[in-house]
Design a protein around this motif. Structure first.
Motif, PDB file in Angstrom:
ATOM      1  N   GLU A   1      -8.203  -1.625  -3.134  1.00  0.00           N
ATOM      2  CA  GLU A   1      -8.682  -0.726  -4.179  1.00  0.00           C
ATOM      3  C   GLU A   1      -9.560   0.369  -3.585  1.00  0.00           C
ATOM      4  O   GLU A   1      -9.409   1.550  -3.922  1.00  0.00           O
ATOM      5  CB  GLU A   1      -9.470  -1.494  -5.240  1.00  0.00           C
ATOM      6  N   GLU A   2     -10.466  -0.018  -2.705  1.00  0.00           N
ATOM      7  CA  GLU A   2     -11.358   0.961  -2.090  1.00  0.00           C
ATOM      8  C   GLU A   2     -10.579   1.961  -1.245  1.00  0.00           C
ATOM      9  O   GLU A   2     -10.805   3.172  -1.331  1.00  0.00           O
ATOM     10  CB  GLU A   2     -12.409   0.249  -1.235  1.00  0.00           C
ATOM     11  N   LEU A   3      -9.640   1.469  -0.440  1.00  0.00           N
ATOM     12  CA  LEU A   3      -8.823   2.372   0.375  1.00  0.00           C
ATOM     13  C   LEU A   3      -8.044   3.350  -0.499  1.00  0.00           C
ATOM     14  O   LEU A   3      -7.999   4.552  -0.216  1.00  0.00           O
ATOM     15  CB  LEU A   3      -7.852   1.572   1.252  1.00  0.00           C
ATOM     16  N   ILE A   4      -7.446   2.843  -1.557  1.00  0.00           N
ATOM     17  CA  ILE A   4      -6.654   3.714  -2.434  1.00  0.00           C
ATOM     18  C   ILE A   4      -7.548   4.720  -3.145  1.00  0.00           C
ATOM     19  O   ILE A   4      -7.188   5.897  -3.253  1.00  0.00           O
ATOM     20  CB  ILE A   4      -5.783   2.878  -3.401  1.00  0.00           C
ATOM     21  N   LEU A   5      -8.720   4.306  -3.608  1.00  0.00           N
ATOM     22  CA  LEU A   5      -9.648   5.261  -4.226  1.00  0.00           C
ATOM     23  C   LEU A   5     -10.014   6.373  -3.247  1.00  0.00           C
ATOM     24  O   LEU A   5     -10.022   7.555  -3.605  1.00  0.00           O
ATOM     25  CB  LEU A   5     -10.926   4.554  -4.676  1.00  0.00           C
ATOM     26  N   LEU A   6     -10.318   6.002  -2.018  1.00  0.00           N
ATOM     27  CA  LEU A   6     -10.661   7.002  -1.001  1.00  0.00           C
ATOM     28  C   LEU A   6      -9.487   7.954  -0.755  1.00  0.00           C
ATOM     29  O   LEU A   6      -9.678   9.171  -0.638  1.00  0.00           O
ATOM     30  CB  LEU A   6     -11.077   6.325   0.310  1.00  0.00           C
TER      31      LEU A   6
END
Length: 111
Positions: A10-15
Motif C-alpha cells: 500500500e505504501e509503495l503504491i501510494l508513493l
C-alpha cells in the motif's frame, strides 16, 4: 479512518501514485513497481490494493477519456488524497524515528 496502518505494498503504491501523477493507472503502477522497487506483482494485486486504498480514503479515482490507442477504452486514474498524504507522512516519520533509535543505523553516526 486516518489512523489506518499502511501495508508495505500500500505504501509503495501510494508513493508511486504521487510520483506518476496523471499517469497513475493500474498498468503504469505495476510497471513502476517493477522498475522502481524491483517488485513483480499481478495486475490483480495492484487493483486490489488501490481499491483498498480508495476504501480507506487514501486515493480517489476518475476515469480518463477514451483513447484510440486503447481501442476506445478508458483508464482509471488514481490520485492521492490529503488523508493519503498524511498517512505517508506518518509512515515516514515513524520509520525515521525507529531508525534513529538504532545507533548503528542512525544518520548522525554515518557521517
Amino acid at each position: 479512518m486516518e489512523k489506518e496502518h499502511l501495508g508495505e505494498l500500500e505504501e509503495l503504491i501510494l508513493l508511486l501514485v504521487v510520483m506518476l501523477k496523471n499517469d497513475a493507472y493500474g498498468f503504469a503502477i505495476r510497471k513502476a513497481l517493477k522498475s522502481q522497487a524491483g517488485r513483480m506483482v499481478t495486475i490483480g494485486a495492484v487493483h486490489g490494493t488501490v481499491n483498498r486504498l480508495e476504501k480507506k480514503g487514501f486515493v480517489e479515482s476518475n476515469m480518463s477519456d477514451a483513447t484510440e490507442v486503447r481501442g476506445g477504452r478508458r483508464k482509471r486514474i488514481f490520485t492521492v488524497t490529503a488523508s493519503g498524504k498524511r498517512a505517508l507522512e506518518r509512515s515516514r516519520e515513524l520509520k525515521l524515528s525507529l531508525w534513529m533509535q538504532i545507533p548503528e543505523f542512525s544518520i548522525s553516526n554515518n557521517s
